[in-house]
Design a protein around this motif. Sequence first.
Motif, mmCIF file in Angstrom:
data_model
loop_
_atom_site.group_PDB
_atom_site.id
_atom_site.type_symbol
_atom_site.label_atom_id
_atom_site.label_comp_id
_atom_site.label_asym_id
_atom_site.label_seq_id
_atom_site.Cartn_x
_atom_site.Cartn_y
_atom_site.Cartn_z
ATOM 1 N N UNK A 284 0.805 -1.228 0.000
ATOM 2 C CA UNK A 284 0.000 0.000 0.000
ATOM 3 C C UNK A 284 0.831 1.269 0.000
ATOM 4 N N UNK A 285 2.074 1.218 0.478
ATOM 5 C CA UNK A 285 2.867 2.439 0.586
ATOM 6 C C UNK A 285 3.539 2.832 -0.722
ATOM 7 N N UNK A 286 3.526 1.962 -1.732
ATOM 8 C CA UNK A 286 4.109 2.274 -3.030
ATOM 9 C C UNK A 286 3.009 2.355 -4.072
ATOM 10 N N UNK A 287 3.000 3.447 -4.822
ATOM 11 C CA UNK A 287 1.972 3.660 -5.834
ATOM 12 C C UNK A 287 2.596 3.649 -7.219
ATOM 13 N N UNK A 288 2.104 2.770 -8.046
ATOM 14 C CA UNK A 288 2.542 2.734 -9.430
ATOM 15 C C UNK A 288 1.920 3.916 -10.168
ATOM 16 N N UNK A 289 2.723 4.615 -10.970
ATOM 17 C CA UNK A 289 2.225 5.771 -11.703
ATOM 18 C C UNK A 289 3.053 5.918 -12.982
ATOM 19 N N UNK A 290 2.867 7.032 -13.677
ATOM 20 C CA UNK A 290 3.720 7.316 -14.831
ATOM 21 C C UNK A 290 4.363 8.685 -14.648
ATOM 22 N N UNK A 291 5.324 8.982 -15.504
ATOM 23 C CA UNK A 291 6.110 10.200 -15.328
ATOM 24 C C UNK A 291 5.257 11.451 -15.477
ATOM 25 N N UNK A 292 4.325 11.435 -16.422
ATOM 26 C CA UNK A 292 3.491 12.619 -16.642
ATOM 27 C C UNK A 292 2.634 12.927 -15.416
ATOM 28 N N UNK A 293 2.068 11.890 -14.814
ATOM 29 C CA UNK A 293 1.249 12.093 -13.622
ATOM 30 C C UNK A 293 2.105 12.560 -12.448
ATOM 31 N N UNK A 294 3.296 11.995 -12.313
ATOM 32 C CA UNK A 294 4.192 12.415 -11.232
ATOM 33 C C UNK A 294 4.533 13.894 -11.363
ATOM 34 N N UNK A 295 4.874 14.321 -12.583
ATOM 35 C CA UNK A 295 5.249 15.716 -12.813
ATOM 36 C C UNK A 295 4.068 16.643 -12.538
ATOM 37 N N UNK A 296 2.863 16.214 -12.934
ATOM 38 C CA UNK A 296 1.675 17.048 -12.718
ATOM 39 C C UNK A 296 1.314 17.157 -11.242
ATOM 40 N N UNK A 297 1.462 16.060 -10.512
ATOM 41 C CA UNK A 297 1.038 16.030 -9.112
ATOM 42 C C UNK A 297 2.110 16.522 -8.143
ATOM 43 N N UNK A 298 3.355 16.551 -8.611
ATOM 44 C CA UNK A 298 4.462 16.983 -7.752
ATOM 45 C C UNK A 298 5.352 17.945 -8.540
ATOM 46 N N UNK A 299 4.903 19.170 -8.755
ATOM 47 C CA UNK A 299 5.707 20.142 -9.512
ATOM 48 C C UNK A 299 7.098 20.294 -8.910
ATOM 49 N N UNK A 300 8.090 20.374 -9.781
ATOM 50 C CA UNK A 300 9.484 20.462 -9.324
ATOM 51 C C UNK A 300 9.723 21.772 -8.588
ATOM 52 N N UNK A 301 10.418 21.681 -7.486
ATOM 53 C CA UNK A 301 10.791 22.871 -6.716
ATOM 54 C C UNK A 301 12.306 23.039 -6.651
ATOM 55 N N UNK A 302 13.022 21.993 -6.963
ATOM 56 C CA UNK A 302 14.478 22.018 -6.871
ATOM 57 C C UNK A 302 15.073 22.300 -8.240
ATOM 58 N N UNK A 303 15.955 23.306 -8.344
ATOM 59 C CA UNK A 303 16.589 23.660 -9.613
ATOM 60 C C UNK A 303 17.948 22.973 -9.720
ATOM 61 N N UNK A 304 18.214 22.396 -10.883
ATOM 62 C CA UNK A 304 19.447 21.645 -11.096
ATOM 63 C C UNK A 304 20.154 22.164 -12.346
ATOM 64 N N UNK A 305 21.376 21.715 -12.514
ATOM 65 C CA UNK A 305 22.115 21.996 -13.747
ATOM 66 C C UNK A 305 22.374 20.686 -14.477
ATOM 67 N N UNK A 306 22.537 20.795 -15.775
ATOM 68 C CA UNK A 306 22.746 19.625 -16.628
ATOM 69 C C UNK A 306 24.225 19.399 -16.871
ATOM 70 N N UNK A 307 24.657 18.157 -16.829
ATOM 71 C CA UNK A 307 25.990 17.812 -17.309
ATOM 72 C C UNK A 307 25.910 17.855 -18.829
#
Length: 602
Positions: A284-307
């Motif tokens: 019950x503590x792990x929820x299967x989802x997809x990347x689009x839903x994750x991004x929509x439900x948990x907007x990014x707050x941490x800024x990163x740089x790309x290698x």
Amino acid sequence: MHHSLIVHQHLYQPPREDPWLEVVHAEPSAAPDHDWNARINRECYMRLAQAEAHRRDARAAARDPDARAGLSRVVNLYAWCSFDAGATLCEWLDGEAPDTLRAMQQGDAASVRRWGHGNAIAAPYHHVILPLAAPRERRTEIRWGLRDFRRRFGREAEGIWLPECAADDDTLEAVAAEGVRFTILAPYQVQGHDGSGMPVRWVGASGRTLTIVPYDGSLAGDVAFGGLLRNAQALAQRFTPYRDMPMVAPRCTTLATDGETFGHHHKGGDAALLEGLSLVARHSSTRLTNAAALVANHPATQTVTLVSPSAWSCAHGVDRWRSNCGCRLDGGKPALQQWRGPLRGALEQLATHAHEVYEREGRDLFARDVWDVRDAYGDVVAQDGNALADFARLVARDGSDETALQRIRELLELERATLRLFTSCAWFFDEVDRLEVRQVLRYAARCLELSGAAARLTPAFVQWLAPATNGLAGSPSASDVFVREALPHRDHTLCVAASAIASAAAGMLVTRVTVYDVQASPVGTAWQVDTTHRRTGARASFTGTVRGAGPSLLVRLARVRSSGGVDGSEEEVAVHEFPELMAQLLLRREASEDAALLAVAD
């Protein structure tokens, strides 16, 4: 707080079609299947659409009559796993395995209903290393991929997969400029993330932003190379790393790997994945989802740089696709990939020539900007026939005649072939004479032909390719491969026409041969056949007669002039030179005749 799980499958096959006939020829190394597309579809893509869940639990079997009868539950994993399907793979699936493609579309639709966001994400149309592409070509590849995705899945793509996860800041800028929300990258391509696996934000020089979902590199390696798919329970445990730990913030585990891992690279991998996900579903503590839903439900707050640049399969940025960086499949052999740079250089020179021809001629033929026309071609590039004819009329200047419309179609096909020159597989492997290099060199030969400068430019192109060798005495160069195995040694239209005449003479009505529409009619004791190439619209007429039968069948034919009569030259085409399916069809008719046994004796 909860833990999310995403399984992303990168599904891709390079274009294997003959550039003139648009069919995949038999590949003996793929036996028992006709070709590698067919084999991988059977071993993997089709199985992912019909993964079987066997009920082993005795109590479940007691409740489930199907289980008592020994039946399996069939699950479409495309409905539960995030995935991208390369456009060149979809082209092949469209004609050869439509049920598999339909399962992908149905799985995506099911995930939209379940999570509000689809499992499918887009990819650039061709599997090219975008950081090595010119800005204009990078834009076209992204736009074609997004347009093709919209046509196949009936919605806009929220995310995009970058071939080989190859990225630099310019690539992410180009992706963000098209309105794409996110991509998936390896954790070591991103600096400054906290390791939680949750979405992070990249900000470009223009101020545009793109969300990045970092995948779990250790998990991906153990699935692809470490044997984790041999144990579904161990896989499920890796999918749920926080099952016995309190969490103060959301976390996500993303597995991203080649879709071919599940069934092709690892037999039974599809079943192990299904069983692993089934075990996770009970937690019950792990929820299967997809990347689009994750991004929509948990907007990014941490800024990163790309290698920048970086990729998931090269430790040297993107050098694997342009130099002898040391990355290779067989680490036990010396690094002898110095052919990579000269091969790319030769193809870039050819591409420059092709683009010049397209732009120069296109300015006189198109009603709007030539590069806008090329981008718009992505709406129809995977189709043929009427769709391409209608597109040519749409972009042509008013009053364009049939000759101009045909040249428009040829120029657009010139650009399509040119973009295919840089399919990444040609540089990924260890030898210059592999089939992946042969394939891009066939596209080079097609480019030369469509540019109208084959006779003038081919000798120079052969010289450009000559330095592309591993440096060992006696080893082939790319120029050897091009001359021996890429340059056409027979007019393909002639072979198509011959097969249509032989079919008509045998009493078989054939209206299409590979990518050609054909129409045959008797002319006295001979036959005339008219051919139309469904992509370029090029038309030709031939007259010919048939001699022999079975393996000794020959067609003697000549091209008909537009003014009537023939051009005076006749050629003979043997049945083994016919397009493969036509040769099989004609030879099969003779299989039970006396001539078949006599031919073996001869």
